[in-house]
Design a protein around this motif. Structure first.
Motif, mmCIF file in Angstrom:
data_model
loop_
_atom_site.group_PDB
_atom_site.id
_atom_site.type_symbol
_atom_site.label_atom_id
_atom_site.label_comp_id
_atom_site.label_asym_id
_atom_site.label_seq_id
_atom_site.Cartn_x
_atom_site.Cartn_y
_atom_site.Cartn_z
ATOM 1 N N ASP A 202 -1.844 -19.538 9.661
ATOM 2 C CA ASP A 202 -0.580 -18.722 9.370
ATOM 3 C C ASP A 202 -0.800 -18.401 7.726
ATOM 4 O O ASP A 202 -0.434 -17.145 7.390
ATOM 5 N N GLU A 203 -1.524 -19.221 7.008
ATOM 6 C CA GLU A 203 -1.605 -18.805 5.448
ATOM 7 C C GLU A 203 -2.539 -17.603 5.388
ATOM 8 O O GLU A 203 -2.375 -16.802 4.563
ATOM 9 N N ALA A 204 -3.558 -18.234 6.133
ATOM 10 C CA ALA A 204 -4.676 -16.841 6.159
ATOM 11 C C ALA A 204 -4.330 -15.602 6.558
ATOM 12 O O ALA A 204 -4.592 -14.334 6.030
ATOM 13 N N THR A 205 -3.416 -15.400 7.456
ATOM 14 C CA THR A 205 -2.643 -14.150 7.955
ATOM 15 C C THR A 205 -2.027 -13.863 6.834
ATOM 16 O O THR A 205 -1.992 -12.624 6.727
ATOM 17 N N GLU A 206 -1.035 -14.625 6.066
ATOM 18 C CA GLU A 206 -0.313 -13.860 5.189
ATOM 19 C C GLU A 206 -0.783 -13.566 3.844
ATOM 20 O O GLU A 206 -0.526 -12.400 3.405
ATOM 21 N N ARG A 207 -2.104 -14.073 3.784
ATOM 22 C CA ARG A 207 -2.967 -13.610 2.443
ATOM 23 C C ARG A 207 -3.522 -12.231 3.012
ATOM 24 O O ARG A 207 -3.512 -11.394 2.211
ATOM 25 N N ALA A 208 -3.969 -12.010 4.153
ATOM 26 C CA ALA A 208 -4.658 -10.791 4.533
ATOM 27 C C ALA A 208 -3.508 -9.820 4.578
ATOM 28 O O ALA A 208 -3.738 -8.680 4.324
ATOM 29 N N ILE A 209 -2.334 -9.902 4.883
ATOM 30 C CA ILE A 209 -1.191 -8.925 4.924
ATOM 31 C C ILE A 209 -1.112 -8.297 3.354
ATOM 32 O O ILE A 209 -1.298 -6.941 3.170
ATOM 33 N N TYR A 210 -1.176 -8.986 2.386
ATOM 34 C CA TYR A 210 -1.124 -8.735 0.924
ATOM 35 C C TYR A 210 -2.313 -7.730 0.428
ATOM 36 O O TYR A 210 -2.502 -7.031 -0.128
ATOM 37 N N LYS A 211 -3.518 -8.813 1.141
ATOM 38 C CA LYS A 211 -4.678 -7.949 0.787
ATOM 39 C C LYS A 211 -4.952 -6.734 1.403
ATOM 40 O O LYS A 211 -5.730 -5.686 0.923
ATOM 41 N N ALA A 212 -4.502 -6.391 2.556
ATOM 42 C CA ALA A 212 -4.708 -5.012 3.363
ATOM 43 C C ALA A 212 -3.849 -3.885 2.837
ATOM 44 O O ALA A 212 -4.263 -2.784 3.360
ATOM 45 N N GLN A 213 -2.870 -4.074 1.768
ATOM 46 C CA GLN A 213 -1.874 -3.058 1.376
ATOM 47 C C GLN A 213 -2.964 -2.104 0.494
ATOM 48 O O GLN A 213 -3.799 -2.550 -0.095
ATOM 49 N N PRO A 214 -2.392 -0.762 0.575
ATOM 50 C CA PRO A 214 -1.515 -0.319 1.145
ATOM 51 C C PRO A 214 -1.564 -0.100 2.782
ATOM 52 O O PRO A 214 -2.689 0.194 3.362
ATOM 53 N N LEU A 215 -0.840 -0.667 3.505
ATOM 54 C CA LEU A 215 -0.843 -0.310 4.864
ATOM 55 C C LEU A 215 -0.580 1.078 5.439
ATOM 56 O O LEU A 215 0.144 1.735 4.954
ATOM 57 N N PRO A 216 -1.322 1.382 6.592
ATOM 58 C CA PRO A 216 -1.073 2.885 7.104
ATOM 59 C C PRO A 216 0.209 2.969 7.623
ATOM 60 O O PRO A 216 0.467 2.298 8.493
ATOM 61 N N ILE A 217 1.036 4.111 7.148
ATOM 62 C CA ILE A 217 2.401 4.294 7.629
ATOM 63 C C ILE A 217 2.334 5.937 8.045
ATOM 64 O O ILE A 217 1.365 6.786 7.444
ATOM 65 N N PRO A 218 3.074 6.289 8.735
ATOM 66 C CA PRO A 218 3.113 7.723 9.071
ATOM 67 C C PRO A 218 3.675 8.778 7.964
ATOM 68 O O PRO A 218 4.211 8.082 7.129
ATOM 69 N N THR A 219 3.202 9.949 8.031
ATOM 70 C CA THR A 219 3.786 10.829 7.034
ATOM 71 C C THR A 219 5.012 11.739 7.254
ATOM 72 O O THR A 219 5.540 12.026 6.303
ATOM 73 N N ASP A 220 5.249 11.436 8.688
ATOM 74 C CA ASP A 220 6.470 12.167 9.049
ATOM 75 C C ASP A 220 7.752 11.324 8.401
ATOM 76 O O ASP A 220 7.974 10.119 8.645
ATOM 77 N N PRO A 221 8.657 11.943 7.667
ATOM 78 C CA PRO A 221 9.751 11.213 6.975
ATOM 79 C C PRO A 221 10.654 10.424 8.127
ATOM 80 O O PRO A 221 11.146 9.407 7.812
ATOM 81 N N LEU A 222 10.744 11.112 9.230
ATOM 82 C CA LEU A 222 11.696 10.427 10.033
ATOM 83 C C LEU A 222 11.098 9.210 10.538
ATOM 84 O O LEU A 222 11.681 8.100 10.959
ATOM 85 N N LEU A 223 9.765 9.200 10.856
ATOM 86 C CA LEU A 223 8.943 8.005 11.563
ATOM 87 C C LEU A 223 8.879 6.950 10.385
ATOM 88 O O LEU A 223 8.798 5.671 10.505
ATOM 89 N N LYS A 224 8.890 7.621 9.118
ATOM 90 C CA LYS A 224 8.465 6.717 7.985
ATOM 91 C C LYS A 224 9.646 5.644 7.872
ATOM 92 O O LYS A 224 9.367 4.469 7.377
ATOM 93 N N GLN A 225 10.818 6.104 8.277
ATOM 94 C CA GLN A 225 12.101 5.228 8.080
ATOM 95 C C GLN A 225 11.759 4.099 8.880
ATOM 96 O O GLN A 225 12.306 2.755 8.539
ATOM 97 N N ASP A 226 11.414 4.321 10.075
ATOM 98 C CA ASP A 226 11.124 3.050 10.970
ATOM 99 C C ASP A 226 10.097 2.175 10.638
ATOM 100 O O ASP A 226 9.991 1.021 11.110
ATOM 101 N N PHE A 227 9.347 2.530 9.662
ATOM 102 C CA PHE A 227 8.269 1.778 8.841
ATOM 103 C C PHE A 227 8.790 0.831 7.779
ATOM 104 O O PHE A 227 8.002 0.252 7.016
ATOM 105 N N ARG A 228 9.849 0.929 7.283
ATOM 106 C CA ARG A 228 10.349 0.144 6.228
ATOM 107 C C ARG A 228 10.410 -1.401 6.195
ATOM 108 O O ARG A 228 10.132 -2.080 5.345
ATOM 109 N N GLU A 229 10.596 -1.793 7.789
ATOM 110 C CA GLU A 229 10.597 -3.196 8.178
ATOM 111 C C GLU A 229 9.942 -3.386 9.243
ATOM 112 O O GLU A 229 10.471 -2.858 10.248
#
Length: 239
Positions: A202-229
């Motif tokens: 669990d701790e290794a996965t949490e560190r990997a989340i912060y290490k992998a940023q910025p995470l890939p998200i869509p460029t479409d504004p409508l889709l980008k809203q669904d990737f805020r959470e």
């Protein structure tokens, strides 16, 4: 002397009878007069009223119409015949009204037929337009869902590649995080929602989340809203 008395005796007798007759008539007149006065008083008696009497109209009772006797065991149907006659009259009136209605000319019939065909064409075109809109909407939804699934897979893959795997991690375990992203893909927060049962993983996965940023998200504004959470489930062998 005696002869003179004898001559006077008949005259006295006549005078006495005449006097007796006159008295009898006088007495009869008196009796009849008294009786006449008494009868006249009774006939012309007068009564005094304070007001004139009001004579109320006399209402004579009206006997109800006689109904024909119904034999025992039979049900009387007095209105059946009248109802049937009324229905026959209404049907006849409708038939007469239909026959008397003027029939449209050939030109009017052609125009009516053209109008009906035009309405049918418009209804068919509206149906096709609605079906096309539904098809396009469904395709957009499928494409959106596929695009979002593709970016989620990319995010999970990038996080998994940044996990420093601890020893003795069992296959098939998973941990779930809620990840809050900024518009550029940076990680604002990562909250563990469900543990894998292995605190080290669990701790290794949490560190990997912060290490992998910025995470890939869509460029479409409508889709980008669904990737805020995002709710992400990370497995060691995530595909």
């Amino acid at each position: 002397m005696n002869a003179g008395l004898a001559d006077r005796e008949p005259h006295r007798l006549s005078a006495g009878l005449l006097a007796l007759t006159v008295h009898a008539l006088f007495f009869a007149v008196l009796v009849l007069g008294v009786r006449w006065q008494s009868h006249q008083a009774e006939r012309y008696a007068v009564e005094l009223w304070e007001s004139l009497p009001v004579h109320e109209p006399v209402v004579e009772p009206v006997d109800p119409p006689l109904q024909a006797a119904v034999p025992l065991g039979e049900v009387a149907q007095p209105a059946a015949k009248s109802v049937q006659q009324k229905a026959d009259i209404e049907l006849k009136d409708k038939k007469v009204a239909k026959e008397s209605k003027p029939q449209p000319s050939a030109k009017e019939m052609r125009q009516q037929k053209l109008l009906e065909e035009q309405r049918m064409l418009e209804a068919y075109a509206e149906k096709r337009r609605t079906e096309e809109q539904e098809r396009v909407r469904a395709e957009v939804q499928r494409a959106t869902a596929a695009e979002m699934g593709r970016y989620r897979d990319m995010i999970r893959s990038k996080i998994r590649h940044n996990i420093v795997m601890p020893p003795d991690v069992m296959a098939g375990i998973s941990v779930e995080f809620k990840v809050v992203l900024l518009p550029d893909g940076s990680v604002l927060d990562a909250v563990r929602l469900k543990s894998s049962g292995n605190p080290a993983y669990d701790e290794a996965t949490e560190r990997a989340i912060y290490k992998a940023q910025p995470l890939p998200i869509p460029t479409d504004p409508l889709l980008k809203q669904d990737f805020r959470e995002l709710r992400l489930t990370i497995r060691p062998e995530d595909e």
